[in-house]
Write an enzyme that holds these catalytic residues in place. Structure first.
Site, PDB file in Angstrom:
ATOM      1  N   GLU A   1       0.824  -1.201   0.000  1.00  0.00           N
ATOM      2  CA  GLU A   1       0.000   0.000   0.000  1.00  0.00           C
ATOM      3  C   GLU A   1       0.862   1.256   0.000  1.00  0.00           C
ATOM      4  O   GLU A   1       1.935   1.288   0.594  1.00  0.00           O
ATOM      5  CB  GLU A   1      -0.892  -0.003   1.245  1.00  0.00           C
TER       6      GLU A   1
ATOM      7  N   CYS B   1       3.284   8.465   1.016  1.00  0.00           N
ATOM      8  CA  CYS B   1       3.883   7.553   1.992  1.00  0.00           C
ATOM      9  C   CYS B   1       4.121   6.218   1.276  1.00  0.00           C
ATOM     10  O   CYS B   1       3.189   5.593   0.775  1.00  0.00           O
ATOM     11  CB  CYS B   1       2.910   7.397   3.166  1.00  0.00           C
TER      12      CYS B   1
ATOM     13  N   CYS C   1       6.521  -6.755   7.393  1.00  0.00           N
ATOM     14  CA  CYS C   1       7.628  -6.194   8.169  1.00  0.00           C
ATOM     15  C   CYS C   1       8.118  -7.256   9.149  1.00  0.00           C
ATOM     16  O   CYS C   1       7.313  -7.970   9.739  1.00  0.00           O
ATOM     17  CB  CYS C   1       7.135  -4.964   8.937  1.00  0.00           C
TER      18      CYS C   1
ATOM     19  N   CYS D   1       6.405  -4.577  16.442  1.00  0.00           N
ATOM     20  CA  CYS D   1       5.994  -3.530  17.372  1.00  0.00           C
ATOM     21  C   CYS D   1       4.520  -3.773  17.735  1.00  0.00           C
ATOM     22  O   CYS D   1       3.679  -3.951  16.849  1.00  0.00           O
ATOM     23  CB  CYS D   1       6.181  -2.164  16.730  1.00  0.00           C
TER      24      CYS D   1
ATOM     25  N   CYS E   1       1.406  -1.883  16.042  1.00  0.00           N
ATOM     26  CA  CYS E   1       1.379  -1.678  14.580  1.00  0.00           C
ATOM     27  C   CYS E   1       0.806  -2.888  13.859  1.00  0.00           C
ATOM     28  O   CYS E   1       1.135  -4.031  14.183  1.00  0.00           O
ATOM     29  CB  CYS E   1       2.793  -1.403  14.078  1.00  0.00           C
TER      30      CYS E   1
ATOM     31  N   SER F   1      11.493   6.325  15.282  1.00  0.00           N
ATOM     32  CA  SER F   1      10.334   5.975  16.094  1.00  0.00           C
ATOM     33  C   SER F   1      10.782   5.660  17.519  1.00  0.00           C
ATOM     34  O   SER F   1      11.160   4.540  17.831  1.00  0.00           O
ATOM     35  CB  SER F   1       9.620   4.768  15.481  1.00  0.00           C
TER      36      SER F   1
ATOM     37  N   CYS G   1      -0.967   5.877  10.134  1.00  0.00           N
ATOM     38  CA  CYS G   1       0.293   5.230  10.491  1.00  0.00           C
ATOM     39  C   CYS G   1       0.013   3.925  11.203  1.00  0.00           C
ATOM     40  O   CYS G   1      -0.796   3.860  12.112  1.00  0.00           O
ATOM     41  CB  CYS G   1       1.082   6.089  11.458  1.00  0.00           C
TER      42      CYS G   1
HETATM   43  N1  SAH Z   1       9.353   0.897  10.167  1.00  0.00           N
HETATM   44  C1  SAH Z   1       9.398   2.320  10.147  1.00  0.00           C
HETATM   45  C2  SAH Z   1       8.344   2.958   9.261  1.00  0.00           C
HETATM   46  C3  SAH Z   1       6.914   2.456   9.362  1.00  0.00           C
HETATM   47  S1  SAH Z   1       5.956   2.943  10.757  1.00  0.00           S
HETATM   48  C4  SAH Z   1       9.314   2.872  11.571  1.00  0.00           C
HETATM   49  O1  SAH Z   1       9.166   2.076  12.496  1.00  0.00           O
HETATM   50  O2  SAH Z   1       9.479   4.067  11.760  1.00  0.00           O
HETATM   51  C5  SAH Z   1       5.740   4.672  10.632  1.00  0.00           C
HETATM   52  C6  SAH Z   1       5.371   5.329  11.958  1.00  0.00           C
HETATM   53  O3  SAH Z   1       4.057   4.924  12.395  1.00  0.00           O
HETATM   54  C7  SAH Z   1       6.296   4.947  13.112  1.00  0.00           C
HETATM   55  O4  SAH Z   1       6.685   6.082  13.820  1.00  0.00           O
HETATM   56  C8  SAH Z   1       5.440   4.053  14.007  1.00  0.00           C
HETATM   57  O5  SAH Z   1       5.874   4.118  15.341  1.00  0.00           O
HETATM   58  C9  SAH Z   1       4.065   4.637  13.783  1.00  0.00           C
HETATM   59  N2  SAH Z   1       2.965   3.727  14.064  1.00  0.00           N
HETATM   60  C10 SAH Z   1       2.925   2.394  13.904  1.00  0.00           C
HETATM   61  N3  SAH Z   1       1.726   1.886  14.238  1.00  0.00           N
HETATM   62  C11 SAH Z   1       0.961   2.945  14.621  1.00  0.00           C
HETATM   63  C12 SAH Z   1      -0.397   3.084  15.040  1.00  0.00           C
HETATM   64  N4  SAH Z   1      -1.214   2.045  15.130  1.00  0.00           N
HETATM   65  N5  SAH Z   1      -0.834   4.331  15.351  1.00  0.00           N
HETATM   66  C13 SAH Z   1      -0.034   5.403  15.213  1.00  0.00           C
HETATM   67  N6  SAH Z   1       1.245   5.326  14.793  1.00  0.00           N
HETATM   68  C14 SAH Z   1       1.748   4.120  14.505  1.00  0.00           C
END
Ligand code: SAH
Length: 359
Positions: A101, A114, A121, A125, A128, A226, A345
């Site tokens: 996506e 984006c 991945c 986390c 996510c 992050s 995000c």
């Molecule tokens: N792997 C990279 C990029 C993808 S995530 C990273 O970790 O930065 C992009 C951003 O979205 C990151 O800052 C992550 O912490 C945030 N993120 C992930 N899941 C989320 C959610 N459910 N709500 C809000 N932000 C989220």
């Protein structure tokens, strides 16, 4: 890159090659080097994927190219728009049928894309959705770049163009380092999309060796890290990567990136209610980052299924921002675009079993 004489069976994929490599390829199939430069403009700037449309190439040259080469063309299989129309999630199908996506966000004159770097991945986390897919595979440089080329083509039909790129979609860009860096260089290409390095931001989970390598790359892209927590115990609970590279190592790497590139680092901080959104958390955050020239990007958590978190109520968010502002930190709240279409995000998750229809 080895340029072997391609046969009908193994045609060379051109999207993802640097101009120099396209010249070498042209020579390898008996064409003049400048043919390679003509192809650069067609495939990277105009987004053409069909050799027959390359009108400044003779029929013979086009024929030779068709025999020996292909140009990747990601297929948009679904497009979902947010209610206000300002966020568009595009689901792309890759040549092997996998899907990723990309999310286009419209804000005034700004058009930010984006972009995804991996299918799924490998990180897990807890907050996510993408991590739940696991890693299916890395994207090639061409597949990363083509998300942008395809969306530029959609925009150009309306007389618009992309202005910014964030590598914040599915995947961890620094775990697909070579392809991501190659794609960024191609996005920046003068005779291609020509997106300035200052308008490209890469977001990482906090992969320290990757950050240090990127600092030496000479790219000057924006870096977002992050952080998401203020103690190692807390961060490890939601991001297992913290066992490998704890907060102190991450802050050192951020400092190095700032020094080597001159660019201010952004720390992203997902606000999880009752977990990391208290005034004490905000005060600890101030202490952690106050010696680094940085920006803070607060992201109120976007809900995903079956996760034990809550989005903070507005007063908690406001109080958190106030504490950072009182300490003279630059903090912004990212109210994710397109939450209702799961394009916020951390919500990017392909449901492989149920392909979506166009909305
Ligand atoms: N792997 C990279 C990029 C993808 S995530 C990273 O970790 O930065 C992009 C951003 O979205 C990151 O800052 C992550 O912490 C945030 N993120 C992930 N899941 C989320 C959610 N459910 N709500 C809000 N932000 C989220």
């Amino acid at each position: 890159m080895d340029l072997v004489e391609p046969t009908g069976a193994s045609r060379m994929e051109l999207k993802g090659l640097f101009p120099r490599e396209l010249e070498d390829f042209a020579v390898s199939i008996g064409l003049e080097p400048y043919r390679g430069r003509q192809i650069v403009a067609w495939i990277y700037r105009r987004g053409t994927t069909n050799f027959d449309e390359m009108t400044d190439l003779s029929k013979v040259v086009r024929g030779r190219l068709k025999e020996c080469a292909t140009v990747l063309d990601l297929r948009a299989v679904a497009e979902v728009r947010s209610e206000d129309g300002h966020t568009v999630k595009v689901l792309f199908e890759l040549p092997d049928g996998q899907r990723v996506e990309s999310v286009l966000m419209v804000e005034g004159r700004r058009r930010t894309l984006c972009v995804s770097s991996q299918v799924g991945c490998p990180l897990d986390c807890g907050f996510c959705a993408t991590g739940r897919m696991g890693l299916l595979r890395d994207l090639t440089a061409g597949e990363i770049l083509d998300q942008l080329i395809a969306v530029r083509r959609m925009l150009s039909a309306k007389g618009e163009d992309l202005t910014n790129v964030v590598m914040m979609g599915m995947g961890e860009p620094l775990l697909n380092y070579d392809n991501v860096v190659r794609a960024i260089r191609l996005m920046n290409l003068d005779y291609g999309p020509a997106i300035g390095m200052r308008r490209i931001t890469l977001s990482t989970v906090g992969h320290v060796p990757g950050i240090l390598r990127l600092a030496e790359e000479g790219l000057k892209v924006g870096l977002a890290i992050s952080l998401n927590a203020t103690t190692d115990a807390q961060r490890t609970q939601i991001m297992s990567i913290n066992r490998k590279w704890p907060i102190s190592a991450l802050l050192d790497a951020a400092h190095t990136y700032r020094q080597k590139t001159g660019r201010r680092v952004t720390f992203e901080y997902v606000l999880l209610h009752g977990f990391n959104d208290t005034p004490d958390d905000a005060r600890r955050l101030v202490k952690l980052v106050r010696n680094i020239s940085c920006k803070i990007n607060l992201i109120p958590w976007n809900p995903i299924h079956n996760a034990p978190f809550l989005r903070p109520p507005q007063p908690c968010i406001d109080r958190f921002v106030e504490i950072l502002a009182d300490a003279y930190l630059t903090a912004t709240v990212r109210y994710s675009k397109g939450v209702e279409i799961a394009a916020g995000c951390g919500q990017l998750y392909q449901d492989v079993s149920a392909p979506q229809a166009s909305a």
